[in-house]
Enzyme design. Structure first.
Site, PDB file in Angstrom:
ATOM      1  N   LYS A   1      89.031   5.882  47.445  1.00 29.99           N
ATOM      2  CA  LYS A   1      88.268   7.132  47.325  1.00 29.99           C
ATOM      3  C   LYS A   1      86.895   7.002  48.006  1.00 29.99           C
ATOM      4  O   LYS A   1      86.407   7.981  48.587  1.00 29.99           O
ATOM      5  CB  LYS A   1      88.119   7.532  45.852  1.00 29.99           C
ATOM      6  CG  LYS A   1      89.453   7.897  45.180  1.00 29.99           C
ATOM      7  CD  LYS A   1      90.135   9.098  45.820  1.00 29.99           C
ATOM      8  CE  LYS A   1      91.362   9.560  45.044  1.00 29.99           C
ATOM      9  NZ  LYS A   1      92.064  10.692  45.674  1.00 29.99           N
TER      10      LYS A   1
ATOM     11  N   ASP B   1     104.872  18.167  49.085  1.00 28.07           N
ATOM     12  CA  ASP B   1     104.893  17.097  48.089  1.00 28.07           C
ATOM     13  C   ASP B   1     105.969  16.113  48.506  1.00 28.07           C
ATOM     14  O   ASP B   1     106.729  16.370  49.442  1.00 28.07           O
ATOM     15  CB  ASP B   1     105.151  17.654  46.681  1.00 28.07           C
ATOM     16  CG  ASP B   1     104.482  16.786  45.611  1.00 28.07           C
ATOM     17  OD1 ASP B   1     104.795  15.583  45.529  1.00 28.07           O
ATOM     18  OD2 ASP B   1     103.639  17.306  44.869  1.00 28.07           O
TER      19      ASP B   1
ATOM     20  N   TYR C   1      91.975   2.062  43.830  1.00 25.63           N
ATOM     21  CA  TYR C   1      91.688   3.506  43.747  1.00 25.63           C
ATOM     22  C   TYR C   1      90.237   3.777  44.143  1.00 25.63           C
ATOM     23  O   TYR C   1      89.946   4.674  44.939  1.00 25.63           O
ATOM     24  CB  TYR C   1      91.966   3.987  42.317  1.00 25.63           C
ATOM     25  CG  TYR C   1      91.901   5.482  42.127  1.00 25.63           C
ATOM     26  CD1 TYR C   1      93.029   6.281  42.282  1.00 25.63           C
ATOM     27  CD2 TYR C   1      90.703   6.107  41.793  1.00 25.63           C
ATOM     28  CE1 TYR C   1      92.974   7.657  42.097  1.00 25.63           C
ATOM     29  CE2 TYR C   1      90.629   7.480  41.615  1.00 25.63           C
ATOM     30  CZ  TYR C   1      91.771   8.250  41.761  1.00 25.63           C
ATOM     31  OH  TYR C   1      91.704   9.617  41.581  1.00 25.63           O
TER      32      TYR C   1
ATOM     33  N   ILE D   1      90.582  14.766  34.872  1.00 25.85           N
ATOM     34  CA  ILE D   1      91.157  16.116  34.776  1.00 25.85           C
ATOM     35  C   ILE D   1      92.526  16.017  34.096  1.00 25.85           C
ATOM     36  O   ILE D   1      93.323  15.130  34.433  1.00 25.85           O
ATOM     37  CB  ILE D   1      91.347  16.714  36.202  1.00 25.85           C
ATOM     38  CG1 ILE D   1      90.053  16.606  37.036  1.00 25.85           C
ATOM     39  CG2 ILE D   1      91.850  18.156  36.114  1.00 25.85           C
ATOM     40  CD1 ILE D   1      88.872  17.390  36.559  1.00 25.85           C
TER      41      ILE D   1
END
Ligand code: NAP
Length: 249
Positions: free
Chosen positions: A158, A35, A154, A187
């Site tokens: 993607k 990370d 975004y 999510i």
């Protein structure tokens, strides 16, 4: 399912990445948890070790090619090989229609969500081939398949991840390296906590999922685990949604 395998998970200090790292470790893989910064990643490592698994942390900014190279090298140095990678790190970025989107905002999202996946794959692929093959799972999104107003960077990133996934899948299929992409719906993770905090926005998001709720990180992790495992031995170049029916609409 993953006994003796070595895996990297990026963005593994939070949300979906943490759930994937925990699932890989549960199935016997040694996991290099990566990370940007330590606290979240170290917590993931602690959870894996508490459950009896093997893991360690490596800080890496996926927007930095040298960091992605160092991350892949660290997997081999620490655990002897590299078999599996989940290229998961990502950000939501600013929300604005295309005509108002800032150049800096565009570059930041593309740097992390698309270039970062490429930098990681470029570093991972030669090491996986040295070991006779492997499995890469790139974390795309439902927004890799359809548009979403106010998220041009975004959505573009993607969609790019899907193109990269299909291309690498063709290139390396004969060498035992499978490359697939996962397409989560919305999510429950810190990524969308701002959206969920607004009751009207949350209700709108829920209404987009025929199952009638948002997803859980663990539900994405189970699909990612399967695609990463020998159970998916004939699956490559696939884009698999895990979206409560979002893309049926
Ligand atoms: P999250 O909880 O915010 O986790 C993302 C992780 O990536 C964070 O730990 C974050 O670190 C890290 N990260 C951010 N920039 C990074 C960088 N440059 N280098 C390395 N790590 C970085 O989000 P999530 O929901 O689990 O998202 C994981 C992936 O799933 C993303 O690719 C996202 O686009 C995708 N996805 C999410 C959803 C959703 O609804 N949640 C839906 C579809 C797809 P910091 O916290 O320090 O920034």
């Amino acid at each position: 399912m993953l006994k003796d395998k070595v895996a990297i998970v990026t963005g593994a200090g939070s949300g979906i990445g943490r759930a994937v790292a925990l699932a890989y470790a549960r199935e016997g893989a040694a996991v290099l948890v990566s990370d940007l910064t330590a606290p979240g990643g170290e917590e993931t490592v602690a959870q894996i070790r508490a459950a009896g698994g093997t893991a360690s942390f490596f800080a890496a900014d996926v927007a930095d090619p040298a960091a992605c190279e160092a991350l892949a090298a660290a997997a081999v140095e620490r655990y002897g090989r590299l078999d599996i990678a989940c290229n998961n790190a990502g950000i939501g970025g600013e929300a604005a229609p295309t005509g108002d989107y800032s150049i800096d905002g565009w570059r930041q999202v593309l740097d992390i969500n698309l270039n970062g996946v490429f930098y990681c794959m470029k570093a991972q692929i030669p090491r996986m081939l040295e070991g006779g093959g492997g499995a890469i799972v790139n974390m795309a999104s439902i927004l890799g398949a359809v548009g979403f107003a106010t998220a041009p960077a975004y959505v573009a990133a993607k969609h790019g991840v899907l193109g990269l996934t299909k291309t690498a899948a063709q290139e390396y299929a004969a060498q035992g390296l499978r490359v697939n992409a996962v397409g989560p719906g919305f999510i429950h993770t810190p990524l969308i906590s701002g959206l969920e905090a607004d009751a009207a926005t949350n209700a709108m998001l829920v209404s987009l999922h025929p199952i009638g709720r948002l997803g859980r990180a663990e539900e994405v992790a189970e699909l990612t685990l399967w695609l990463s495992s020998p159970a998916a031995s004939f699956v490559t170049g696939a884009y698999v949604p895990v979206d409560g029916g979002y893309l049926t609409r």
